[in-house]
Design a protein around this motif. Structure first.
Motif, short mmCIF file in Angstrom:
data_model
loop_
_atom_site.label_atom_id
_atom_site.label_comp_id
_atom_site.label_asym_id
_atom_site.label_seq_id
_atom_site.Cartn_x
_atom_site.Cartn_y
_atom_site.Cartn_z
N ASN A 1 0.78 -1.16 -0.04
CA ASN A 1 -0.03 -0.04 0.04
C ASN A 1 0.57 1.36 0.06
OD1 ASN A 1 -2.22 1.82 0.38
ND2 ASN A 1 -2.13 1.68 2.53
N ILE A 2 0.75 2.23 -0.93
CA ILE A 2 1.44 3.45 -1.26
C ILE A 2 0.49 4.56 -0.57
CG2 ILE A 2 2.47 4.88 -2.71
CD1 ILE A 2 3.34 2.66 -4.34
N LYS A 3 0.84 5.38 0.42
CA LYS A 3 -0.01 6.35 1.03
C LYS A 3 0.48 7.78 0.54
CE LYS A 3 -0.99 3.64 5.06
NZ LYS A 3 -0.81 3.60 6.56
N LEU A 4 -0.38 8.47 0.39
CA LEU A 4 0.12 10.06 0.04
C LEU A 4 -0.71 10.47 1.27
CD1 LEU A 4 1.10 12.48 -1.45
CD2 LEU A 4 -1.03 12.90 -2.52
N ILE A 5 0.20 11.73 2.02
CA ILE A 5 -0.16 12.12 3.30
C ILE A 5 -0.43 13.68 3.09
CG2 ILE A 5 0.10 12.37 5.90
CD1 ILE A 5 2.33 9.95 5.10
N SER A 6 -1.22 14.35 3.51
CA SER A 6 -1.44 15.91 3.13
C SER A 6 -1.90 16.26 4.42
CB SER A 6 -2.09 16.19 1.71
OG SER A 6 -2.26 17.59 1.88
N GLU A 7 -1.22 17.32 4.99
CA GLU A 7 -1.73 18.16 6.24
C GLU A 7 -1.55 19.64 5.88
OE1 GLU A 7 -0.26 14.87 9.69
OE2 GLU A 7 0.38 17.10 9.70
N SER A 8 -2.69 20.43 6.07
CA SER A 8 -2.49 21.81 5.70
C SER A 8 -3.71 22.78 6.34
CB SER A 8 -2.98 21.94 4.22
OG SER A 8 -4.21 21.51 3.75
N ILE A 9 -3.37 24.09 6.51
CA ILE A 9 -4.10 25.06 6.61
C ILE A 9 -4.03 26.14 5.49
CG2 ILE A 9 -3.94 24.71 9.14
CD1 ILE A 9 -2.04 26.80 9.54
N ALA A 10 -4.43 27.17 5.63
CA ALA A 10 -4.64 28.08 4.61
C ALA A 10 -2.99 28.64 4.18
CB ALA A 10 -5.35 29.21 5.11
N ASN A 11 -2.02 28.76 4.97
CA ASN A 11 -0.81 29.34 4.90
C ASN A 11 0.26 28.44 5.22
OD1 ASN A 11 -1.10 29.58 7.57
ND2 ASN A 11 -0.97 31.70 7.65
N ALA A 12 -0.06 26.99 5.41
CA ALA A 12 1.11 26.23 5.90
C ALA A 12 0.57 24.82 5.50
CB ALA A 12 1.62 26.37 7.07
N SER A 13 1.40 23.85 4.91
CA SER A 13 1.14 22.65 4.50
C SER A 13 2.51 21.73 4.69
CB SER A 13 0.63 22.47 3.06
OG SER A 13 1.60 22.84 2.21
N ALA A 14 1.94 20.41 4.64
CA ALA A 14 3.22 19.23 4.68
C ALA A 14 2.71 18.04 3.90
CB ALA A 14 3.71 18.96 6.09
N THR A 15 3.47 17.69 3.07
CA THR A 15 2.96 16.49 2.10
C THR A 15 4.15 15.30 2.42
OG1 THR A 15 2.06 17.80 0.55
CG2 THR A 15 2.44 15.98 -0.17
#
Length: 343
Positions: free
Chosen positions: A147-161
């Motif tokens: 299983n390959i996962k793409l992870i995204s965490e964000s608010i309006a002015n910052a994010s992490a992938t």
């Protein structure tokens, strides 16, 4: 593993608790599997195996679709939406699965050091996990998956992938395939890091000495690791005639950043119409009333049931509804409901 003393198989690192990020990867969004504590590393089958052990998705007989909704820690305002789809590619060609999980935290007031009371508007965090998996039955007894996962965490002015990988295997034996073993390694991947305008501010560079010259200064966020886990499980089916089944399952989870967990689950099934299940997860400090000592907001007990209407028993087609509940302190626990379609 069962006969070894618990302190010999413990590998978790409680001293690193809170140092991992992307902890949403440790949340099971499926109603059926959470009904007995996600204990099904050895015997999870079909699309619901995406969390417990991706190898189990190889048991998909045709096409399977699942919608689920979780009221996460009722009272906290957090909810989880999950959609999954799996398709058998053909005889001996394996199963391809897609699962999308989204966490909703609602609208949060914007506050600053100058305006701690808010009144500056609101922002909305977004957590999104996209899973693409392939699993295959290598024989009548051995199943494997990736299983390959793409992870995204964000608010309006910052994010992490980020990206992570799960891998698992299941082994089935016994005269009636009633004995199962499974191993899964989850959330293996590089570190993640937040970037964006939210990490910058307007300031004066001291060496210039002119307060009228403002510059945009960007601060660097520290990278964080993913919550890698190793799951080892076993299960045994007590078959009573052709319609009744009682399954006893056990699971050991080694967490890189928290306490190790031991889960025991019991399920009764009136095939293929009805099922009821319960499980308990133990970890060091679980009986403490203090959540900081306990190390988790959950208090260990899970339960749930399933109701299904089959269309074709041989092909496994039908429609089903699953529900589960997990106890917690504080908050009022997790409530999860799912709709499953097989055709």
């Amino acid at each position: 593993m069962v006969v070894l003393p618990m302190n010999k198989v413990s590998a978790g690192n409680k001293d690193r608790s809170g140092q991992a990020g992307a902890v949403e990867l440790m949340i099971d969004p499926f109603a059926k599997s959470t009904g007995w504590g996600s204990v099904g590393t050895a015997n999870a089958a079909g699309l619901e195996a995406m969390f417990a052990n991706v190898a189990g998705t190889a048991a998909t007989k045709g096409t399977e679709i699942i919608f689920s909704y979780t009221d996460y820690l009722q009272g906290s305002g957090v909810s989880i939406m999950n959609f999954g789809f799996s398709q058998k590619l053909g005889q001996n060609k394996g199963v391809l699965s897609l699962d999308i999980m989204s966490m909703n935290f609602g609208q949060i007031d914007i506050t600053t050091t100058n305006s701690p009371e808010g009144q500056l508007g609101q922002y909305k965090p977004n957590y999104l996990n996209i899973n693409l998996a392939y699993a295959k039955a290598f024989s009548n007894s051995i199943f494997g998956g990736l299983n390959i996962k793409l992870i995204s965490e964000s608010i309006a002015n910052a994010s992490a992938t980020g990206i992570a990988i799960d891998a698992g295997v299941q082994y089935i034996t016994g005269e009636k395939d009633q004995i199962k073993f499974g191993v899964a390694l989850k959330n293996v991947g590089p570190t993640m890091k937040f970037t964006g305008d939210g990490l910058s501010f307007r300031g004066v560079i001291p060496t210039h000495g002119n307060e009228n010259d403002l510059f945009t200064v960007e601060t660097r966020s520290a990278p964080f690791e993913l919550p890698t886990t190793l799951r080892i499980g076993a299960s045994y089916d007590f078959l009573i005639g052709d319609m009744h089944r009682i399954t006893l399952a056990g699971n050991f989870t080694s967490n890189s950043f928290t306490e190790d967990q031991f889960t025991l689950g019991l399920e009764y099934s009136l095939k293929p119409y009805f099922g009821v299940r319960a499980g308990y997860t133990y970890q060091d400090g679980i009986f403490s009333s203090d959540v900081t000592t306990r190390g988790t907001v959950f208090t260990g007990f899970n339960c749930g049931f399933s109701v299904a209407v089959p269309f074709n028993k041989e092909k496994g087609s039908g429609i089903g509804i699953d529900y589960s509940y997990a106890t917690s302190n504080p908050f009022a626990g997790n409530h999860c409901i799912g709709l499953k379609l097989n055709f």
